[in-house]
Design an enzyme around this catalytic site. Structure first.
Site, PDB file in Angstrom:
ATOM      1  N   ASP A 119       0.867  -1.189   0.000  1.00 11.62           N
ATOM      2  CA  ASP A 119       0.000   0.000   0.000  1.00 11.62           C
ATOM      3  C   ASP A 119       0.898   1.232   0.000  1.00 11.62           C
ATOM      4  OD1 ASP A 119      -3.052   0.818   1.710  1.00 11.62           O
ATOM      5  OD2 ASP A 119      -1.663   2.175   0.743  1.00 11.62           O
TER       6      ASP A 119
ATOM      7  N   ASP B 169      -3.423   2.180  -5.483  1.00 17.76           N
ATOM      8  CA  ASP B 169      -2.140   2.159  -4.759  1.00 17.76           C
ATOM      9  C   ASP B 169      -1.976   0.929  -3.877  1.00 17.76           C
ATOM     10  OD1 ASP B 169      -3.900   2.754  -2.647  1.00 17.76           O
ATOM     11  OD2 ASP B 169      -2.317   3.852  -1.596  1.00 17.76           O
ATOM     12  N   GLU B 170      -2.764  -0.104  -4.139  1.00 20.93           N
ATOM     13  CA  GLU B 170      -2.804  -1.205  -3.174  1.00 20.93           C
ATOM     14  C   GLU B 170      -3.040  -2.551  -3.863  1.00 20.93           C
ATOM     15  OE1 GLU B 170      -5.949  -0.422  -0.442  1.00 20.93           O
ATOM     16  OE2 GLU B 170      -5.789  -2.374   0.530  1.00 20.93           O
TER      17      GLU B 170
HETATM   18  N1  DCP Z   1      -8.634   8.263  -1.450  1.00 18.00           N
HETATM   19  C1  DCP Z   1      -9.721   9.129  -1.633  1.00 18.00           C
HETATM   20  N2  DCP Z   1     -10.716   9.206  -0.672  1.00 18.00           N
HETATM   21  C2  DCP Z   1     -10.664   8.437   0.438  1.00 18.00           C
HETATM   22  C3  DCP Z   1      -9.585   7.544   0.629  1.00 18.00           C
HETATM   23  C4  DCP Z   1      -8.585   7.488  -0.328  1.00 18.00           C
HETATM   24  O1  DCP Z   1      -9.771   9.821  -2.646  1.00 18.00           O
HETATM   25  N3  DCP Z   1     -11.636   8.519   1.360  1.00 18.00           N
HETATM   26  C5  DCP Z   1      -7.566   8.222  -2.464  1.00 18.00           C
HETATM   27  C6  DCP Z   1      -6.451   9.151  -2.087  1.00 18.00           C
HETATM   28  C7  DCP Z   1      -5.367   8.264  -1.603  1.00 18.00           C
HETATM   29  C8  DCP Z   1      -5.587   6.973  -2.343  1.00 18.00           C
HETATM   30  O2  DCP Z   1      -6.992   6.919  -2.559  1.00 18.00           O
HETATM   31  O3  DCP Z   1      -4.075   8.802  -1.851  1.00 18.00           O
HETATM   32  C9  DCP Z   1      -5.126   5.736  -1.591  1.00 18.00           C
HETATM   33  O4  DCP Z   1      -5.876   5.571  -0.390  1.00 18.00           O
HETATM   34  P1  DCP Z   1      -5.236   5.072   0.956  1.00 18.00           P
HETATM   35  O5  DCP Z   1      -6.359   4.742   1.883  1.00 18.00           O
HETATM   36  O6  DCP Z   1      -4.214   4.013   0.696  1.00 18.00           O
HETATM   37  O7  DCP Z   1      -4.531   6.378   1.565  1.00 18.00           O
HETATM   38  P2  DCP Z   1      -3.121   6.983   1.245  1.00 18.00           P
HETATM   39  O8  DCP Z   1      -2.333   6.146   0.307  1.00 18.00           O
HETATM   40  O9  DCP Z   1      -3.319   8.397   0.819  1.00 18.00           O
HETATM   41  O10 DCP Z   1      -2.437   7.032   2.663  1.00 18.00           O
HETATM   42  P3  DCP Z   1      -1.839   5.801   3.524  1.00 18.00           P
HETATM   43  O11 DCP Z   1      -0.386   6.118   3.674  1.00 18.00           O
HETATM   44  O12 DCP Z   1      -2.567   5.872   4.837  1.00 18.00           O
HETATM   45  O13 DCP Z   1      -2.086   4.549   2.770  1.00 18.00           O
HETATM   46 MG    MG Z   2      -2.150   4.072   0.600  1.00 18.42          MG
END
Ligand code: DCP
Ligand code: MG
Length: 406
Positions: free
Chosen positions: A9, A104-105
């Site tokens: 992730d 991203d996962e």
């Molecule tokens: N995303 C979004 N709205 C949300 C959750 C996520 O638009 N409610 C988008 C933005 C994030 C991407 O999806 O960058 C990936 O989600 P993640 O939950 O993996 O969050 P991040 O990668 O941003 O942070 P982390 O380091 O906690 O994984």
């Molecule tokens: Mg993420």
């Protein structure tokens, strides 16, 4: 070891991509989403912004109140999609099956390619190294014996994290006194429901299994299993670009009026879908009914359901959808199972424990098949393999149309 799974992730994905491409942003709290004067929410926030309490899905006004000095920026989805493809291309090289969960996962099944836990550790390190060197982005990686544990492991040391959970015992030890929300599929609502019943930790779930099952049904059974570290779900090769449903439809030679016959056809189509789904080992969490009326106007109606592939359940759900449509002459009817996943195994285990479900559904399916055969003077049960060859299904339905009573 049964399975070795990696969960990857990316850290603050959208924000990290923007920072990578504009180094002036580095070190500053960056919030991707709406702008403060607009309506909307935060998509993601850099880890600097998270220190102020800003997080995904938060109202942008609230974020601005917490972090007025942050840099606010709209997302650039095209860019993230392109980066996502590059990421998955790197990761997929290490796995015999990879399941894309988000841009991203991903879950990666490295059981065969690694062959041993030690070699899987090397894979995990390689994935982190190559993601950083080739795409200049950091990710968090979890290495574990199951999907749930791998997911928990990847979150454990975020950002730029790496964590291992080799066995169910390790997993249980780690999560025993944590909030029930640590378990996969426990969202806000389920969490509150459990909390109200005084079930706050994983330990509570283990001690109050019957109560959990009573409160949550099938999901409760899944949670009690998980609270003991049990999760046999496989990594299902999945790419959102791939087909997302299994469906079957038929166009009639002559338009059909009247519900009873349409429902009989629907049941036959549902049976065919069940067989196809079973063949590829998939269940679905959505049912879609498709109709084209005599005037060529088409509609679809969909519904989310608990994971299933049972013909009976598919039929009943589609029938419910059909009942709520206009009763006009129909030219085409179809049913499909959507939101596919590989939860068949899990599902069966639930049913075994609850002494209902799968067996009951199978009984209903068989009984309905018998009634159908009697109505048209056909031996469906003895001929299903033949009936479902696409050319025969079509002809069988035409035969039924001509010989229907009422
Ligand atoms: N995303 C979004 N709205 C949300 C959750 C996520 O638009 N409610 C988008 C933005 C994030 C991407 O999806 O960058 C990936 O989600 P993640 O939950 O993996 O969050 P991040 O990668 O941003 O942070 P982390 O380091 O906690 O994984
Ligand atoms: Mg993420």
């Amino acid at each position: 070891m049964d399975q070795i799974i990696i969960h990857v992730d990316m850290d603050a994905f959208y924000a990290s991509v923007e920072i990578r491409d504009n180094p002036e942003l580095r070190g500053r709290p960056l919030i991707i989403g709406s702008l403060p004067h607009e309506r909307g929410v935060v998509a993601t926030a850099s880890y600097e912004a998270r220190k102020y309490g800003v997080h995904s899905a938060m109202n942008i006004k609230e974020a601005y109140r917490l972090c007025p000095n942050g840099v606010y920026m709209h997302p650039h989805f095209e860019k993230y999609r392109a980066v996502s493809q590059q990421l998955h291309a790197i990761w997929d090289a290490y796995a015999s099956a990879s399941e894309t969960i988000a841009l991203d996962e991903a879950y990666l099944d490295v059981t065969q390619m690694a062959g041993s836990w030690e070699r899987a550790q090397v894979f995990a390190r390689e994935i982190k190294r190559r993601t950083l060197e080739e795409l200049h982005l950091t990710c968090s990686v979890g290495l574990a014996y199951s999907k749930s544990a791998a997911k928990t492991a990847s979150e454990e040391k975020k950002p730029d994290g790496y964590f291992e959970i080799p066995t169910a015992e390790d997993f249980v030890r780690l999560i025993l006194d944590r909030d029930v929300r640590v378990l996969l599929t426990v969202g806000e609502k389920t969490g509150e429901k459990l909390h109200r019943a005084g079930i706050r930790t994983v330990r509570d779930i283990r001690e109050k299994q019957q109560e959990v099952v009573r409160l949550l049904g099938k999901q409760g059974v899944w949670l009690t299993r998980l609270a003991f570290g049990e999760d046999h779900r496989r990594v299902t090769p999945y790419n959102p670009q791939d087909a997302k449903s299994i469906g079957r439809e038929v166009t009639f030679q002559e338009d059909v009026s009247g519900r009873p016959f349409l429902k009989d056809v629907l049941f036959l189509l549902a049976l065919s879908v069940e067989r196809r789904a079973a063949r590829v080992g998939l269940c679905g969490e959505g049912v879609t009914l498709k109709l084209t009326y005599a005037d060529m106007k088409g509609i679809t109606r969909s519904k989310r359901v608990a994971s299933t592939r049972s013909a009976w359940t598919l039929y009943r759900e589609a029938e419910g959808l059909l009942d709520r449509t206009a009763d006009r002459p129909v030219r085409l009817i179809g049913v499909s199972l959507t939101h596919l996943s590989d939860q068949a195994y899990r599902q069966l285990r639930f049913e075994d424990i609850l002494h209902d479900g799968a067996a009951e559904e199978e009984k209903e399916t068989q009984a309905a098949l018998l009634r159908l055969g009697e109505r048209y003077g056909l031996d469906f049960a003895g001929n299903l393999d033949k009936v479902f060859r696409s050319d025969t299904l079509y002809r069988t339905i035409e035969y039924m149309r001509r010989h229907r009573k009422g």
